[in-house]
Design an enzyme around this catalytic site. Sequence first.
Site, short mmCIF file in Angstrom:
data_model
loop_
_atom_site.label_atom_id
_atom_site.label_comp_id
_atom_site.label_asym_id
_atom_site.label_seq_id
_atom_site.Cartn_x
_atom_site.Cartn_y
_atom_site.Cartn_z
N TYR A 110 1.18 -1.18 -0.47
CA TYR A 110 0.15 0.21 0.10
C TYR A 110 0.95 0.98 -0.19
O TYR A 110 1.92 1.43 0.77
CB TYR A 110 -0.43 -0.25 1.13
CG TYR A 110 -2.22 1.68 1.11
CD1 TYR A 110 -2.86 1.27 0.63
CD2 TYR A 110 -1.42 2.41 2.00
CE1 TYR A 110 -3.56 2.35 0.35
CE2 TYR A 110 -2.32 3.30 1.98
CZ TYR A 110 -3.07 3.93 1.66
OH TYR A 110 -4.07 4.66 1.55
N TRP A 112 1.19 5.75 -1.56
CA TRP A 112 0.91 6.67 -2.32
C TRP A 112 1.89 6.84 -3.78
O TRP A 112 1.45 7.51 -4.46
CB TRP A 112 0.67 7.99 -1.96
CG TRP A 112 -0.78 8.03 -1.56
CD1 TRP A 112 -1.29 7.78 -1.13
CD2 TRP A 112 -1.55 9.94 -2.01
NE1 TRP A 112 -2.90 8.14 -0.51
CE2 TRP A 112 -3.03 9.68 -1.54
CE3 TRP A 112 -1.39 10.66 -3.30
CZ2 TRP A 112 -4.08 10.23 -1.65
CZ3 TRP A 112 -2.24 10.84 -3.31
CH2 TRP A 112 -4.03 11.41 -3.01
N1 LIG Z 1 -1.33 18.70 2.97
C1 LIG Z 1 -1.99 16.98 2.47
N2 LIG Z 1 -3.50 17.28 2.52
C2 LIG Z 1 -3.53 15.51 2.32
C3 LIG Z 1 -2.55 14.92 3.16
C4 LIG Z 1 -1.14 14.88 3.49
O1 LIG Z 1 -0.99 14.14 3.63
N3 LIG Z 1 -1.50 16.49 3.02
N4 LIG Z 1 -2.94 13.56 2.52
C5 LIG Z 1 -4.73 12.96 1.07
C6 LIG Z 1 -4.76 11.91 1.97
S1 LIG Z 1 -4.36 10.57 1.51
C7 LIG Z 1 -6.34 11.39 2.89
S2 LIG Z 1 -6.93 10.71 2.78
C8 LIG Z 1 -6.86 13.39 2.66
C9 LIG Z 1 -7.47 12.57 4.50
O2 LIG Z 1 -8.68 13.59 4.13
P1 LIG Z 1 -9.23 13.43 6.23
O3 LIG Z 1 -9.07 11.94 6.42
O4 LIG Z 1 -10.27 14.38 5.65
O5 LIG Z 1 -8.14 14.53 6.34
P2 LIG Z 1 -7.83 15.09 8.50
O6 LIG Z 1 -6.57 15.88 7.49
O7 LIG Z 1 -7.14 13.19 9.08
O8 LIG Z 1 -9.04 15.90 9.05
C10 LIG Z 1 -9.82 16.61 7.92
C11 LIG Z 1 -9.92 17.22 9.83
O9 LIG Z 1 -11.46 16.49 10.65
C12 LIG Z 1 -11.15 16.77 11.86
N5 LIG Z 1 -11.50 15.58 12.94
C13 LIG Z 1 -10.36 14.64 13.64
N6 LIG Z 1 -11.56 13.87 13.78
C14 LIG Z 1 -12.46 14.15 13.77
C15 LIG Z 1 -13.53 13.73 14.90
O10 LIG Z 1 -13.96 13.39 15.35
N7 LIG Z 1 -14.57 14.83 14.62
C16 LIG Z 1 -14.48 16.11 13.28
N8 LIG Z 1 -15.90 17.09 13.59
N9 LIG Z 1 -13.72 16.28 12.70
C17 LIG Z 1 -12.59 15.69 13.35
C18 LIG Z 1 -9.68 17.54 12.02
O11 LIG Z 1 -9.26 18.34 13.03
C19 LIG Z 1 -8.99 17.68 10.90
O12 LIG Z 1 -7.74 18.83 10.87
O13 LIG Z 1 -6.29 14.22 2.75
C20 LIG Z 1 -5.66 14.40 1.71
N10 LIG Z 1 -4.59 15.72 1.83
N1 LIG Z 2 -1.87 8.24 12.52
C1 LIG Z 2 -2.64 7.98 11.32
N2 LIG Z 2 -2.08 7.00 10.61
C2 LIG Z 2 -2.30 7.44 9.16
C3 LIG Z 2 -2.97 7.91 8.40
C4 LIG Z 2 -4.11 9.11 9.51
O1 LIG Z 2 -5.13 9.62 9.84
N3 LIG Z 2 -3.50 8.40 10.83
N4 LIG Z 2 -4.03 8.42 7.38
C5 LIG Z 2 -3.37 7.49 6.53
C6 LIG Z 2 -3.55 7.84 5.27
S1 LIG Z 2 -5.14 8.43 4.42
C7 LIG Z 2 -3.05 7.65 4.19
S2 LIG Z 2 -3.52 7.25 2.74
C8 LIG Z 2 -1.43 6.87 4.57
C9 LIG Z 2 -0.29 6.98 3.58
O2 LIG Z 2 1.07 6.21 3.72
P1 LIG Z 2 2.11 5.81 2.25
O3 LIG Z 2 1.66 6.13 0.90
O4 LIG Z 2 2.49 5.45 2.60
O5 LIG Z 2 2.78 7.40 2.70
P2 LIG Z 2 3.33 7.60 1.79
O6 LIG Z 2 4.71 8.95 2.62
O7 LIG Z 2 3.05 8.62 0.62
O8 LIG Z 2 4.57 6.84 1.20
C10 LIG Z 2 4.74 6.44 -0.15
C11 LIG Z 2 6.19 6.25 -0.46
O9 LIG Z 2 6.13 6.03 -1.85
C12 LIG Z 2 8.31 6.20 -1.98
N5 LIG Z 2 7.70 6.46 -3.65
C13 LIG Z 2 7.45 7.75 -4.17
N6 LIG Z 2 7.69 7.39 -5.84
C14 LIG Z 2 8.39 6.50 -5.52
C15 LIG Z 2 8.32 5.24 -6.66
O10 LIG Z 2 8.37 5.42 -8.49
N7 LIG Z 2 9.02 4.11 -6.73
C16 LIG Z 2 9.10 3.62 -5.43
N8 LIG Z 2 9.31 3.01 -4.72
N9 LIG Z 2 8.69 4.57 -3.98
C17 LIG Z 2 8.33 5.59 -4.39
C18 LIG Z 2 8.31 7.91 -1.28
O11 LIG Z 2 9.68 8.41 -0.96
C19 LIG Z 2 7.70 6.95 -0.13
O12 LIG Z 2 8.18 6.05 0.42
O13 LIG Z 2 -1.45 6.86 5.89
C20 LIG Z 2 -2.01 6.57 7.04
N10 LIG Z 2 -1.61 6.55 7.95
MO LIG Z 3 -5.36 8.78 2.27
#
Ligand SMILES: Nc1nc2c(c(=O)[nH]1)N[C@H]1C(S)=C(S)[C@@H](COP(=O)(O)OP(=O)(O)OC[C@H]3O[C@@H](n4cnc5c(=O)[nH]c(N)nc54)[C@H](O)[C@@H]3O)O[C@H]1N2
Ligand SMILES: Nc1nc2c(c(=O)[nH]1)N[C@H]1C(S)=C(S)[C@@H](COP(=O)(O)OP(=O)(O)OC[C@H]3O[C@@H](n4cnc5c(=O)[nH]c(N)nc54)[C@H](O)[C@@H]3O)O[C@H]1N2
Ligand SMILES: [Mo]
Length: 763
Positions: A110, A112
């Site tokens: 898994y 990104w």
């Molecule tokens: N800059 C930046 N943007 C991203 C990402 C990133 O790593 N960096 N990741 C991307 C990815 S993969 C995903 S899946 C999305 C995730 O998108 P989300 O899951 O929606 O993102 P979060 O920042 O975890 O949460 C958004 C807000 O929800 C609020 N929140 C948390 N828990 C609760 C709760 O129990 N109740 C209520 N009402 N609010 C709550 C928090 O204050 C938080 O700031 O974001 C994407 N966008």
């Molecule tokens: N506590 C907590 N944990 C969370 C979350 C949360 O809300 N709270 N959010 C979750 C969510 S929504 C998400 S989506 C996950 C994200 O978790 P990940 O998607 O696993 O996080 P990334 O840091 O995006 O990891 C991508 C990796 O791919 C590598 N990469 C980039 N390009 C290439 C390439 O071309 N080849 C190879 N081989 N590698 C490459 C990057 O260097 C990096 O190490 O985290 C989850 N974890």
């Molecule tokens: Mo995500």
Amino acid sequence: MRPSPTSLAHWGAFSADISGGDIAAVTPPPGDADPSPLLGNLPGSVRHRSRIAGPAVRRGWLRDGPGPSRERGADEYVAVPWDELTELLADELRRVVETHGNEAIYGGSYGWASAGRFHHAQSQVHRFLKMLGGYTSSRHSYSLGATGVIMPRVVGTHDDLFKRSTQWDVIVEHTDMLVCFGGIAMKNTGINHGGTTAHPTRDALRRFRDRGGQIVSVSPLRDDVDGECRWLAPVPGTDVAVMLGLAHVLATEGLADRDFLATYCTGYERFERYLLGHDDGIAKSPQWAAQISGLAADELTALARQMAAARTIVTVSWSLQRIRHGEQAPWMGLTLAAMLGQIGLPGGGFGHGYGSMNEPGLAPLRCRLPALPQGLNPVQTFIPVAAISDMLLHPGESYDFNGMRLTYPDIKCVYWAGGNPFHHHQNIPRLRRALARVDTIVVHDPYWTAMAKHADIVVPSTTAYEREDFSGSRNDPLLVAMHALAEPYAQSRDDYLTYAALAERLGFGEQFTEGRTARQWLVHLYEKWAAGLDFEVPGFDEFWAAGQLRLPTEPGLTLFGDFRADPQTHRLGTPSGRIEIFSEDIDSFGYDDCAGHPRWYEPSEWLGGARAESYPLHLLANQPASRLHSQLDGGALSQASKVQGREPIRMHPDDAAARRLADGDVVRVFNDRGACLAGVVIDDRLRPDVVQLSTGAWFDPADPADPDSMCVHGNPNVLTDDVGTSSLARGCTGAHVLVQVEKFDGPLPRVRAHEPPVIAPRR
Ligand SMILES: Nc1nc2c(c(=O)[nH]1)N[C@H]1C(S)=C(S)[C@@H](COP(=O)(O)OP(=O)(O)OC[C@H]3O[C@@H](n4cnc5c(=O)[nH]c(N)nc54)[C@H](O)[C@@H]3O)O[C@H]1N2
Ligand SMILES: Nc1nc2c(c(=O)[nH]1)N[C@H]1C(S)=C(S)[C@@H](COP(=O)(O)OP(=O)(O)OC[C@H]3O[C@@H](n4cnc5c(=O)[nH]c(N)nc54)[C@H](O)[C@@H]3O)O[C@H]1N2
Ligand SMILES: [Mo]
């Protein structure tokens, strides 16, 4: 310096100035109204000190051969030439397949990775492992673990909730009230997987307010909405209770749209018995909701009446389902919207993930995008993605998932490319014990992430900026040519070339490459895609020289607009063809943690439970504003956010005062699972008793040999519980965790997260 052509990251298109083989500066394209600040992490990323310079093998693995090892994460590496790496890795894959079968390879992998349709790391690894005979795979995502299972059962889709959501232009024109649970976090809207070239959210909200639209943000953080809004800050994790309180007002004051519920939904009556307390004697009234959520009952009553009187859209951020019982919030949000009767009307109804991704609210493409064909996986075994530690720790044990009874396979080899489990998975101490059990861990990554430092075989990948590709995403109008900006760093190689060499050695080289170079694949994928379109596009060379291609999109969408207009022709993909407020199927599974209709369950980690006596602060481990996950944590924007080199933890002034903490102090954040250091930022835009420590600081154990070691850098996943949302979806629950915070007085350990491990030359 020479100006270079454009490329694309998940957070935006850009052109780069190149100097000394690295990106020196980036400029967003003129067409991007609100470019993501994350572009600021790119300069210096190609030759950053955390890059993996060449193939490496863990010393203990080289010495002792494959097998379980507690040395992972603490061992040295030995640099090996590419030929030797290919030989060792091919032999090991053959050994695992011959001795244990293909099921023993976990290739869920898994993550990104980076933008690019051809070099997409998961597509490449899955294609390779399928040709090897298959692998144990994973299903769903950390993003949408609960949604991905519950929503198909209750509205027949989860993809369309995002891809075909009500568009910003429709909201701007028609909506009066935007009631957003979890806010609309601007920080998150920079990103879409595959890349995004325009960022319309900020401007849409401005136009919405200009037209007189009102935003109600239900979130523990004030800054989950930028600018003016009505802020209701409930106890985290209590949104379902708040929604039930609102629903109770609609049901008891004659404000529920009974025609809509009868025509377009099924099972409302069963749910209403629960809502009114007919069976359990507990009315889910605003007073009941107020006791749980800490919001005022009067305020909830008034809000419900306003919602019924206006054109209202109820939005639920994805964060609300990343908690135990995370299935309930999207299901209950949908139910609340159904009671309002505006689903399918322009500007009314339901939305999921506005402010979570730059996708909801944006027009979808009218066509597919080019993609690398992957073939079929001969192995059927899979796990729900967030069950990785469970699987590795409990081979042969059975468990419930989505109405099935499944058995964990016995994994011998973990193969990872394009993701970072030390970023994404919960309870890192447990993950480290789980990873110690397998024979071999293979990691492809451009950087020495904690996952790479736990690998036995380390494969240095190029970044997206050192190779040619093209990319786009399904809710973005541009297909963008990604020109190579720099030469591959040191000995790093495209994953494609690594798999091609491995496949050659394993006897399926021709099948894997089909005789094409990477460039020939780009042309081939483009031309094959172009031939299947019902409109004309220029030839590959013309597209490549132009740098981008505009594709037709579908404007003006309202989520479930077709279904509303004609529920017979546009039946939903549920058993009833309607919105299932009661699901016979889910009910028939008999789970005690997910019933047949949405309901309130006490979370395991929340301020209202007994656990809060020991750990009285609710930590939100949300997405970082300063980077995408763990990617480019060493970049300028991410580094500028750190406090004494640690990830910032935001605290309310009262909570800081109670612990005699000042801005800039380093604290120890802990519970019974683990501890990390973080740097204090005092901020009154949080509900008291709530602290916020975003994900993404690279895991950095004080003592790498100790699985329970404190992280000196601030990775919240040393604290989070590794438990699924419920027996239904087993989704990730990492967004919420109870902790205690105290001042850290000891000598400050150095942050070594971005240093490579010790690498000895091959003797
Ligand atoms: N800059 C930046 N943007 C991203 C990402 C990133 O790593 N960096 N990741 C991307 C990815 S993969 C995903 S899946 C999305 C995730 O998108 P989300 O899951 O929606 O993102 P979060 O920042 O975890 O949460 C958004 C807000 O929800 C609020 N929140 C948390 N828990 C609760 C709760 O129990 N109740 C209520 N009402 N609010 C709550 C928090 O204050 C938080 O700031 O974001 C994407 N966008
Ligand atoms: N506590 C907590 N944990 C969370 C979350 C949360 O809300 N709270 N959010 C979750 C969510 S929504 C998400 S989506 C996950 C994200 O978790 P990940 O998607 O696993 O996080 P990334 O840091 O995006 O990891 C991508 C990796 O791919 C590598 N990469 C980039 N390009 C290439 C390439 O071309 N080849 C190879 N081989 N590698 C490459 C990057 O260097 C990096 O190490 O985290 C989850 N974890
Ligand atoms: Mo995500």
